[in-house]
Design a protein around this motif. Structure first.
Motif, mmCIF file in Angstrom:
data_model
loop_
_atom_site.group_PDB
_atom_site.id
_atom_site.type_symbol
_atom_site.label_atom_id
_atom_site.label_comp_id
_atom_site.label_asym_id
_atom_site.label_seq_id
_atom_site.Cartn_x
_atom_site.Cartn_y
_atom_site.Cartn_z
ATOM 1 N N THR A 1 0.804 -1.210 0.009
ATOM 2 C CA THR A 1 0.062 -0.007 0.046
ATOM 3 C C THR A 1 0.889 1.131 -0.106
ATOM 4 O O THR A 1 1.664 1.497 0.667
ATOM 5 N N VAL A 2 0.514 2.084 -0.880
ATOM 6 C CA VAL A 2 1.341 3.341 -0.916
ATOM 7 C C VAL A 2 0.197 4.706 -0.998
ATOM 8 O O VAL A 2 -0.638 4.358 -1.732
ATOM 9 N N LYS A 3 0.415 5.622 -0.092
ATOM 10 C CA LYS A 3 -0.763 6.654 -0.050
ATOM 11 C C LYS A 3 0.007 7.933 -0.417
ATOM 12 O O LYS A 3 1.086 8.237 0.366
ATOM 13 N N THR A 4 -0.835 8.995 -1.034
ATOM 14 C CA THR A 4 -0.290 10.049 -1.057
ATOM 15 C C THR A 4 -1.494 11.032 -0.785
ATOM 16 O O THR A 4 -2.389 11.097 -1.293
ATOM 17 N N GLN A 5 -1.242 12.040 0.361
ATOM 18 C CA GLN A 5 -2.212 12.834 0.691
ATOM 19 C C GLN A 5 -3.584 11.991 0.987
ATOM 20 O O GLN A 5 -4.598 12.379 0.676
ATOM 21 N N ASP A 6 -3.437 10.916 1.921
ATOM 22 C CA ASP A 6 -4.449 10.074 2.364
ATOM 23 C C ASP A 6 -5.311 9.590 1.094
ATOM 24 O O ASP A 6 -6.387 8.937 1.123
ATOM 25 N N GLU A 7 -4.739 9.457 -0.183
ATOM 26 C CA GLU A 7 -5.399 8.815 -1.289
ATOM 27 C C GLU A 7 -4.379 7.508 -1.623
ATOM 28 O O GLU A 7 -3.079 7.689 -1.716
ATOM 29 N N ALA A 8 -4.856 6.356 -1.715
ATOM 30 C CA ALA A 8 -4.105 5.289 -1.884
ATOM 31 C C ALA A 8 -3.867 5.092 -3.446
ATOM 32 O O ALA A 8 -4.793 4.691 -4.347
ATOM 33 N N VAL A 9 -2.463 5.015 -3.572
ATOM 34 C CA VAL A 9 -2.341 4.894 -5.115
ATOM 35 C C VAL A 9 -2.191 3.394 -5.361
ATOM 36 O O VAL A 9 -2.616 2.682 -6.400
ATOM 37 N N LEU A 10 -1.501 2.638 -4.172
ATOM 38 C CA LEU A 10 -1.602 1.187 -4.461
ATOM 39 C C LEU A 10 -2.387 0.705 -3.138
ATOM 40 O O LEU A 10 -1.977 1.179 -2.199
#
Length: 581
Positions: A359-368
């Motif tokens: 799991t990878v998140k940016t600004q609370d949005e999960a990209v993965l």
């Protein structure tokens, strides 16, 4: 940052500096030894010169009788000059070795933390630490360290030699010489504080200027360019004032030394003169030769201390630079120099890759979002999906360039447990937009292996089809290109990036859109060569190209932050066997 005026921090920095001297190797040993050998020869020179003058003046001997001694004196002068040149050159070479190894270690540490670059600390401050602050260590190792050892040994040795000649002169030197380092140390406390302020001001100016340059367009748009210019000017002025403060204290240290040195030499001259006139009966048997020897040696006793004073501020500058490096980048004493050499022989090998719940998140949005993947050793995988779906994020995560949660194992070892040097030697990642810096095409290819030979670079350029366009340029691979690949097309930049692949020896290869800007014919030729290189290695390619997917052993599609299997219709003649899927 701890102030270097703190005695504990000051001693710690001094120990770290002395610990770095081992990086200088034999060159630094020569730099330290040469002045000591020259000092030993100076004693012989002074004794012979005093003997020549005594025999001709007091003994009345003709000049021809002492001609052989004059020839020896000329030889000693020549040898001492050569020793001085050798010591200076060796000190420079040793310091350059230390700087090169330190910069390599610091750069390796930065690469290990590369996901934080541009956030903290400021890139301008990091650049100043790698360039300016490391450069500030040179004079410490090249000049101060040899001068310090000479000043600690030679004056005492000279005084001991003079004791049998005249014990009064010997005692005079022993009592006056230590006063110079004592008063220099008192002045040095102020110099250290001023140098600390100067080093901090230099780092702030570098960071300030780099950040303003990066945001120049924004400043222009908001009409704040005048304020930015004034801020840079104010920071420059602060640096100027602090530099002048350091120079004032440095001149004070030199004045202290000159005063006590002149006092000591005058005292010896006065003592010898009064003894000859019969006003002092301490050593009535003092001969002209003995007196001349003492007078010749008098200024030489203080010469090593004078040399130390000339470079004393280099010690303060080096300690301040070391403190800045430690505060901004890392503690130099704890760095291991990464291996950047070219592999001596290609070792075709492969490692399996297993991913669970990535799991990878940016600004609370999960990209993965909970992504799973299993790829056996030596298998090839093509991952498809529209732009912005997260393919590039996955590629960077698999090579530990992006923070993530979940489990990723390479070769049965968790990705987090791989050392930076081992991971970079075992994994090669070519991004969708390879970075091109100002330099020649060959230098840009050699970014993957700085120690690569011209022949190895040319072979890599041939494999990646770089020579197809480089040979049409006036200087071939030595053609200069601009920052970001200025003057090159997108396809040419991609080929330069792929050429770096052929200088490595990875177990896992991760390619992000390696053929996006290539025409079909060039793409096919390049894929043939990449596939031949990756035979026996684990390969992952992020792509939109059907030509790439046709060659892969497995094909998966990214959607919703996860990987979904994609059925294969038929294997491409150049692809892996279908049984490997």
């Amino acid at each position: 940052m701890a102030s270097s005026t703190d005695p504990i921090a000051d001693r710690a920095n001094a120990r770290k500096l002395m610990g770095l001297r081992r990086m200088g190797g034999r060159a630094l040993i020569v730099a330290v030894t040469a002045p000591l050998v020259s000092g030993a020869m100076l004693i012989v020179y002074a004794a012979l010169l005093a003997q020549v003058l005594g025999r001709t003046i007091e003994g009345g001997e003709p000049l021809g009788a002492v001609t052989p001694l004059i020839g020896v004196l000329a030889g000693i002068v020549l040898i001492r000059a050569l020793l001085g040149l050798l010591g200076e050159q060796a000190g420079t070479v040793g310091a350059e070795q230390i700087k090169a190894r330190l910069r390599t270690g610091l750069f390796g540490h930065i690469l290990a933390q590369r996901h934080a670059l541009g956030l903290k600390p400021a890139s301008g401050a990091v650049g100043a630490a790698l360039i300016d602050q490391v450069e500030g260590l040179e004079n410490f190792f090249a000049r101060y360290l040899p001068a310090m050892i000479s000043a600690a040994i030679l004056p005492i040795a000279f005084a001991v030699v003079l004791f049998p000649i005249d014990w009064v002169v010997g005692l005079l030197f022993i009592f006056t010489a230590p006063l110079i380092p004592l008063f220099m140390a008192l002045a040095g406390w102020g110099a250290q504080a001023a140098t600390d302020r100067q080093a901090t001001a230099l780092s702030r100016l570098s960071a300030h200027f780099a950040d303003r340059l990066r945001g120049l367009l924004t400043l222009k748009l908001f009409g704040r360019e005048t304020d930015a210019i004034e801020n840079v000017h104010a920071a420059s002025e602060a640096l100027r004032r602090r530099t002048n403060a350091v120079l004032r204290i440095a001149f004070l240290s030199s004045a202290i030394l000159e005063f006590f040195a002149a006092l000591g030499v005058a005292g010896v001259a006065l003592y010898v003169g009064l003894t000859y006139l019969g006003f002092l009966g301490v050593n009535p048997g003092l001969t002209l030769t003995s007196g001349l020897f003492a007078l010749i040696m008098a200024p030489e006793v203080y010469a090593p201390l004078r040399q130390l004073a000339a470079h004393y501020h280099d010690r303060a500058a080096a300690k301040s630079a070391l403190a800045e490096i430690e505060a901004i980048v890392a503690d130099p004493g704890e760095l291991a120099t990464p291996d950047i050499s070219v592999p001596s022989a290609k070792r075709v090998r492969a490692l399996p890759l297993a991913v669970r719940g990535l799991t990878v998140k940016t600004q609370d949005e999960a990209v993965l979002d909970g992504l799973d993947l299993d790829l056996g050793a030596g298998e090839s995988l093509a991952i498809m999906g529209p732009s912005g779906i997260g393919k590039s994020t996955l590629a960077r995560t698999l090579v530990r360039l992006v923070p993530f949660s979940g489990d990723v194992t390479l070769g049965g070892t968790a990705l987090s447990e791989w050392s930076e040097a081992e991971l970079r030697a075992s994994v090669t990642f070519i991004s969708q937009k390879p970075h091109i810096f100002v330099g020649t095409i060959a230098e840009n290819i050699a970014l993957a292996a700085p120690a690569a030979t011209a022949e190895t670079i040319a072979a890599a350029a041939e494999e990646a089809l770089v020579k197809e366009f480089a040979d049409r340029l006036p200087e071939g691979l030595d053609t200069l290109v601009g920052e970001g690949g200025y003057g090159l097309s997108g396809g040419q930049i991609q080929r330069i990036g792929l050429a770096r692949l052929f200088l490595t020896d990875p177990a896992l290869v991760v390619l992000d859109e390696p053929t996006a800007h290539l025409d079909p014919a060039t793409e096919a030729k390049l894929l043939d060569r990449v596939q031949a290189f990756c035979d026996g290695r684990t390969l992952i390619i992020m792509t939109h190209s059907s030509a790439v997917t046709a060659r892969a052993g497995k094909v998966m599609r990214m959607a919703g932050g996860r990987l979904l299997p994609t059925p294969r219709r038929a294997a491409h003649p150049h692809g892996h066997k279908e049984g490997r899927a």
